[in-house]
Design an enzyme around this catalytic site. Structure first.
Site, PDB file in Angstrom:
ATOM      1  N   ASP A 293       0.838  -1.199   0.000  1.00  0.00           N
ATOM      2  CA  ASP A 293       0.000   0.000   0.000  1.00  0.00           C
ATOM      3  C   ASP A 293       0.870   1.246   0.000  1.00  0.00           C
ATOM      4  OD1 ASP A 293      -2.326   1.434  -0.024  1.00  0.00           O
ATOM      5  OD2 ASP A 293      -2.794   1.128   2.100  1.00  0.00           O
TER       6      ASP A 293
ATOM      7  N   ASN B 175     -10.732  -3.237  -5.663  1.00  0.00           N
ATOM      8  CA  ASN B 175      -9.998  -2.224  -6.434  1.00  0.00           C
ATOM      9  C   ASN B 175     -10.690  -1.847  -7.749  1.00  0.00           C
ATOM     10  OD1 ASN B 175      -6.653  -3.323  -5.407  1.00  0.00           O
ATOM     11  ND2 ASN B 175      -7.889  -1.619  -4.648  1.00  0.00           N
TER      12      ASN B 175
HETATM   13  C1  IPE Z   1      -1.138   0.166  -3.527  1.00  0.00           C
HETATM   14  O1  IPE Z   1      -1.031   1.511  -3.522  1.00  0.00           O
HETATM   15  C2  IPE Z   1      -1.308  -0.538  -4.730  1.00  0.00           C
HETATM   16  C3  IPE Z   1      -2.432  -1.284  -5.069  1.00  0.00           C
HETATM   17  C4  IPE Z   1      -3.287  -1.708  -5.163  1.00  0.00           C
HETATM   18  C5  IPE Z   1      -2.632  -1.749  -6.165  1.00  0.00           C
HETATM   19  P1  IPE Z   1      -2.292   2.430  -3.558  1.00  0.00           P
HETATM   20  O2  IPE Z   1      -2.679   2.645  -4.988  1.00  0.00           O
HETATM   21  O3  IPE Z   1      -3.384   1.890  -2.704  1.00  0.00           O
HETATM   22  O4  IPE Z   1      -1.709   3.781  -2.962  1.00  0.00           O
HETATM   23  P2  IPE Z   1      -2.398   4.824  -1.994  1.00  0.00           P
HETATM   24  O5  IPE Z   1      -3.073   4.060  -0.879  1.00  0.00           O
HETATM   25  O6  IPE Z   1      -3.381   5.587  -2.824  1.00  0.00           O
HETATM   26  O7  IPE Z   1      -1.282   5.673  -1.506  1.00  0.00           O
HETATM   27 MG    MG Z   2      -4.092   2.269  -0.816  1.00  0.00          MG
END
Ligand code: IPE
Ligand code: MG
Length: 228
Positions: free
Chosen positions: A2, A50
């Site tokens: 993350d 996601n």
């Molecule tokens: C993690 O980073 C990656 C994945 C899913 C794919 P984020 O995309 O969640 O990054 P933040 O939480 O917005 O900083």
């Molecule tokens: Mg994230």
């Protein structure tokens, strides 16, 4: 994994740039795990939630997975890495499904370490899919109600045959599990690190494993020191 977005934002870069650096961190993490003789490394790459991100970012993450498999699969195979993928497959694009299957079948007999890619993965979805598979066996008479046990669920989850995680590491300072391996995490140790995923390097990984090794894991029993 993350914090890719925040890593990019802090530098005035688009989120994409953070995900790209995140892939570099994945490469380093796999190498470090192999060097530390860690037999199983699970990477939470894309969650079943996601899909709620903007379509452009979802496309970008799908593209990065494809790029990663195309670029890195041969190297992983050469290093003796077995790849397993957990998560739902049915709502993934056909080309992604084919790449995931290729990664698994090419590396299935490798024994140095297993990298488990959690892609389109959500623990509740995993349990629901397992439940359906078990219900089918109940309906057909392959399994009886009396036989249902902890092991039955274990054997029908995507992680069948993969040991429960000893240590779960989450980067970026968030203190939650976000639907990751809920059943399998019953006795996992946790490490919540402030560092953002693109900054998760070899030293950070080594330090957290070293600290993990000092923990007194009792699994509901009593301390080994007290028992002896
Ligand atoms: C993690 O980073 C990656 C994945 C899913 C794919 P984020 O995309 O969640 O990054 P933040 O939480 O917005 O900083
Ligand atoms: Mg994230």
């Amino acid at each position: 994994m993350d914090g890719n977005g925040r890593w990019a934002k802090a530098r005035g870069l688009p989120r994409t740039a953070g995900h790209r650096r995140g892939v570099e961190a994945v490469r380093e993490a796999v190498r470090t795990a192999a060097d530390l003789r860690i037999p199983y490394l699970t990477l939470f790459a894309f969650s079943s939630e996601n899909w709620n991100r903007p379509a452009e970012e979802v496309r970008d993450l799908m593209g990065l997975l494809k790029l990663f498999i195309r670029r890195d699969l041969a190297d992983l195979h050469k290093e003796g890495v077995r790849v397993r993928v957990i998560g739902a497959r049915d709502n993934l694009a056909a080309d992604i499904r084919a790449l995931l299957e290729e990664a698994e079948s090419l590396t299935r007999d490798n024994t140095n370490m297993t990298v488990v890619v959690a892609f389109n993965y959500g623990a509740r979805d995993e349990v629901a899919r397992a439940m359906r598979r078990i219900a089918e066996k109940l309906a057909s008479g392959d399994v009886s109600i009396e036989e249902l046990s902890v092991e039955t669920l274990d054997q029908h989850l995507d992680t069948a045959g993969i040991p429960d995680p000893d240590l779960i590491i989450r980067t970026s300072g968030e203190l939650r599990l976000s639907n990751f391996l809920l059943w399998q995490a019953a006795y996992s140790e946790f490490a919540f690190l402030p560092c953002l995923w693109p900054d998760f390097d070899r030293k950070t990984f080594q330090d957290v494993v070293e600290e993990f090794a000092t923990r007194d894991r009792r699994f509901g029993g009593i301390s080994r020191e007290i028992a002896s």
